[in-house]
Write a protein that holds these residues in place. Structure first.
Motif, short mmCIF file in Angstrom:
data_model
loop_
_atom_site.label_atom_id
_atom_site.label_comp_id
_atom_site.label_asym_id
_atom_site.label_seq_id
_atom_site.Cartn_x
_atom_site.Cartn_y
_atom_site.Cartn_z
N ILE A 96 -10.83 12.10 21.53
CA ILE A 96 -9.68 11.17 20.79
C ILE A 96 -10.14 10.02 20.25
CG2 ILE A 96 -7.01 9.56 21.69
CD1 ILE A 96 -7.20 11.37 24.31
N GLY A 97 -10.47 9.83 18.69
CA GLY A 97 -10.94 8.40 18.51
C GLY A 97 -12.27 8.39 18.57
N ASN A 98 -13.10 7.11 19.56
CA ASN A 98 -14.68 7.94 19.52
C ASN A 98 -14.67 8.22 20.84
OD1 ASN A 98 -14.83 6.66 16.73
ND2 ASN A 98 -15.33 4.46 17.25
N TRP A 99 -14.37 8.67 21.72
CA TRP A 99 -13.94 9.80 22.61
C TRP A 99 -14.53 11.07 22.37
CZ3 TRP A 99 -16.58 6.05 25.61
CH2 TRP A 99 -16.36 4.74 25.53
N VAL A 100 -14.34 12.10 23.52
CA VAL A 100 -14.45 12.58 24.72
C VAL A 100 -14.25 13.50 24.95
CG1 VAL A 100 -16.04 15.26 23.85
CG2 VAL A 100 -16.59 13.97 22.13
N TYR A 101 -13.43 14.12 26.01
CA TYR A 101 -13.21 14.20 27.08
C TYR A 101 -13.60 15.57 27.44
CZ TYR A 101 -10.72 9.28 27.32
OH TYR A 101 -9.91 7.93 26.75
N LYS A 102 -13.91 15.55 28.70
CA LYS A 102 -13.87 16.97 29.13
C LYS A 102 -13.63 17.37 29.93
CE LYS A 102 -18.58 17.12 30.77
NZ LYS A 102 -20.28 17.79 30.26
N GLY A 103 -13.37 18.72 30.65
CA GLY A 103 -13.16 19.45 31.30
C GLY A 103 -14.66 20.63 32.37
N SER A 104 -14.27 19.93 33.22
CA SER A 104 -15.67 20.65 33.90
C SER A 104 -16.17 21.24 34.90
CB SER A 104 -17.34 20.27 33.31
OG SER A 104 -17.26 19.34 33.04
N HIS A 105 -16.87 21.21 35.59
CA HIS A 105 -17.16 21.29 37.10
C HIS A 105 -18.66 20.41 37.32
CE1 HIS A 105 -18.80 25.51 36.47
NE2 HIS A 105 -18.74 25.46 35.71
N ALA A 106 -19.14 19.64 36.32
CA ALA A 106 -20.29 18.85 36.37
C ALA A 106 -20.64 18.38 37.95
CB ALA A 106 -20.44 17.58 35.29
N HIS A 107 -22.35 18.69 37.56
CA HIS A 107 -22.90 18.02 38.81
C HIS A 107 -23.83 17.35 38.97
CE1 HIS A 107 -25.82 21.72 39.31
NE2 HIS A 107 -24.83 22.71 38.50
N ASN A 108 -24.95 17.70 37.56
CA ASN A 108 -26.22 17.57 37.49
C ASN A 108 -25.87 16.88 35.82
OD1 ASN A 108 -28.19 16.53 37.80
ND2 ASN A 108 -29.18 18.61 38.54
N CYS A 109 -26.38 15.79 36.00
CA CYS A 109 -25.41 15.11 34.54
C CYS A 109 -27.67 14.17 33.80
CB CYS A 109 -24.94 14.26 34.48
SG CYS A 109 -23.81 14.83 33.57
N SER A 110 -28.07 14.17 35.17
CA SER A 110 -29.56 13.54 34.97
C SER A 110 -30.61 13.23 34.09
CB SER A 110 -30.61 13.86 36.37
OG SER A 110 -30.69 15.52 36.83
N SER A 111 -30.40 14.57 33.27
CA SER A 111 -31.22 15.07 32.09
C SER A 111 -30.08 13.92 31.04
CB SER A 111 -31.08 16.41 31.93
OG SER A 111 -29.53 16.51 31.28
N SER A 112 -29.07 14.11 31.44
CA SER A 112 -28.60 12.69 30.40
C SER A 112 -28.77 11.22 30.63
CB SER A 112 -27.08 13.29 30.07
OG SER A 112 -26.83 14.48 29.55
N GLY A 113 -28.99 10.86 31.77
CA GLY A 113 -29.13 9.76 32.15
C GLY A 113 -28.37 8.97 33.00
N ALA A 114 -27.49 9.89 33.49
CA ALA A 114 -26.60 9.57 35.00
C ALA A 114 -26.31 10.65 36.20
CB ALA A 114 -25.08 10.16 33.82
N PHE A 115 -25.59 10.48 36.72
CA PHE A 115 -25.61 10.89 38.09
C PHE A 115 -25.90 12.42 38.35
CE2 PHE A 115 -21.94 12.96 36.13
CZ PHE A 115 -21.58 14.07 36.90
N GLY A 116 -26.67 12.51 39.46
CA GLY A 116 -27.59 13.99 39.57
C GLY A 116 -27.77 14.48 40.54
N ASP A 117 -28.15 15.80 41.27
CA ASP A 117 -27.24 16.66 42.48
C ASP A 117 -26.82 15.89 43.28
OD1 ASP A 117 -26.64 19.15 41.58
OD2 ASP A 117 -28.52 19.63 41.27
N GLY A 118 -26.44 16.02 44.68
CA GLY A 118 -25.90 15.51 45.42
C GLY A 118 -24.52 14.86 45.40
#
Length: 507
Positions: A317-339
């Motif tokens: 939508i516009g400049n955003w991509v909404y995602k449905g996932s069961h993300a648990h570790n986004c540390s490789s992308s500079g965000a939250f990690g496991d835990g």
């Protein structure tokens, strides 16, 4: 396509700031939230089982899945239920059901609406629709809700994916024949007549996702296949809309081929403008589960987000991509990690793939067949609908279906704590305060008040999964011997939250 629309900080704070993903922070939008829609769940009805597919036509959203009943918002399972066998429709403005009520004898896994909003095509496992023989696919009038009796392609096995572009319906799934002719997992029929076309990309394994570029020149297909027309195209391919011949798609190389430790495949595809967005889910530790963006004409990779936790559904939508996932570790992308828990709903920048300011959440029904949470998305520039196997949204009962909109206001920031005050120098008070988070904003304004006087205003970026950061300022507008009182107010662009007050005697 699937659309009809297209500072003064302490040392601790400095360390924490270094963890913020690269790129400019998103400033709060005028409505009070930072992305296209708010994280506040709006009113909508629920389902008694999973929603696998969603599509929008005009002011109606169509949902298909494993459900056989729907019920009002806030109601527990079994209360005030209304029969809807595997497919239902809801008013986009109110979230209430319409009279659209086909009767099917099996689940729905895909839905597509025609560009003019007149027709709704559903696919799945059913063999009977509204009392008529229908082999895995059927078409209904969006105006009358009636089945189109003369439209009856015969598909040999499950229809998992649908897309409509111009006068053509593109079909993906597990089948090997359509209307008695060989069509391995991919086929196309004419929208108005249902007769089979010559389009035949010939995938060697199931197709889970299909979409057409907004300019109608490319069909994108995804799934666990490894070849298209006998040529190597693992899990993602870009093909000609008429001949079915596959183009070169460099972005597909970002999806690793199967190994003994990792098997990953495309789960969903969504196009918007000159881009195509592709989501993946993998089996195996550290296997690719994220989202990539590619040029919708050249197939060139634009960016890739490698969050772990399979991404089942996406919507641009516009400049955003909404995602449905069961993300648990986004540390490789500079965000939250496991835990930090499972983050079932997220948004990424459509420009660079970085996580953005939208953090509602669902759960996953442990008794469902999928147990993954969100499974489908549909939306416009004003709303986003999410379907899945979840039981709750934002910790409130809401099974199967959720609605988010751009209604002004958004979520409120968390309430700030009372500041910590020290006065070790004459005519000065040091005010230290922790940041808070907001589930649909990143940049918040912190106003420091002495009594009713604003003595400092600061903007900081806060991610809710981070350890709370500490900031401080020195107030020199006080006199020795005074007793003064301070509090913090946090502003997200529209909503203001006031924290408790605390007093100190100035040295």
């Amino acid at each position: 396509m699937k659309k009809l629309v297209l500072a003064i900080v302490t040392g601790a704070a400095v360390v924490a700031a270094a963890l913020i993903p690269s790129g400019p922070p998103v400033v709060a939008a005028a409505p009070g939230f930072g992305s296209a829609v708010s994280a506040i769940k709006q009113t909508s009805w629920q389902t008694n089982n999973s929603v696998n597919a969603l599509a929008i036509a005009g002011n109606t959203v169509y949902a298909g899945g494993l459900f056989t009943r729907i019920r009002p918002p806030g109601k527990a399972a079994g209360q005030s239920e209304v029969v809807r066998t595997y497919v239902a429709a809801f008013n986009r403005t109110t979230g209430a059901p319409t009279t659209f009520a086909p009767t099917l004898n099996g689940p729905v896994y895909s839905i597509a609406t025609s560009p003019d909003g007149k027709w709704v095509v559903i696919g799945g496992d059913f063999t009977v629709a509204n009392g008529l023989k229908r082999s895995k696919i059927a078409m209904y009038s969006a105006v009358t809700g009636r089945i189109v009796q003369a439209w009856d392609p015969v598909v040999a096995a499950r229809v998992k994916a649908l897309a409509i572009s111009g006068s053509t319906v593109y079909i993906g799934g597990a089948f090997g024949r359509v209307d008695g002719q060989t069509r391995n997992r991919l086929a196309a029929v004419r929208l108005l007549y249902g007769d089979l076309t010559a389009w035949n990309p010939n995938a060697n394994n199931d197709v889970y996702a299909i979409d057409v570029s907004d300019n109608g020149t490319r069909v994108f297909v995804g799934g666990p296949f490894s070849t298209i027309n006998g040529q190597d195209h693992y899990s993602l391919a870009m093909v000609n809309t008429t001949t079915g011949a596959a183009y070169s798609m460099p972005a597909a190389a970002a999806i690793p081929k199967p190994t003994v430790k990792c098997t990953t495949r495309v789960k969903d595809i969504d196009t918007l403008g000159d881009k195509v967005f592709v989501s993946n889910g993998g089996d195996g530790g550290g296997c690719y589960d994220g989202v990539l963006a590619a040029d919708a004409t050249t197939g060139k990779l634009l960016w890739q987000n490698t969050c772990l936790g399979a991404t089942e559904a996406i919507k641009a939508i516009g400049n955003w991509v909404y995602k449905g996932s069961h993300a648990h570790n986004c540390s490789s992308s500079g965000a939250f990690g496991d835990g930090t828990g499972t983050h079932y709903l997220l948004v990424e920048s459509g420009i660079n793939g970085k996580l953005g300011p939208w953090y509602p959440n669902t759960d996953a029904n442990p008794n469902s067949t999928t147990k993954v949470g969100p499974l489908a998305m549909a939306g416009t520039n004003t709303d986003l609908w999410v379907g899945g196997d979840f039981l709750h949204v934002n910790n409130a009962v809401q099974q199967g279906l959720a609605r988010f909109t751009n209604t002004p206001g958004g979520a409120y920031p968390a309430k700030p704590k009372a500041p910590t005050l020290t006065s070790t120098t004459a005519n000065q008070v040091r005010v230290a305060f922790n940041d808070v988070y907001d589930v649909d904003n990143l940049t918040l304004t912190y106003n420091v008040f002495r009594g009713s006087t604003n003595v400092g205003s600061y903007k900081y970026v806060s991610y809710y999964w981070e350890k709370r950061k500490l900031y401080s300022m020195v107030d020199t507008g006080v006199k020795s011997g005074q007793t003064v009182t301070y509090h913090i107010e946090v502003h997200d662009g529209r909503n203001i939250v006031k924290g408790p007050s605390v007093s100190i005697k100035v040295k």
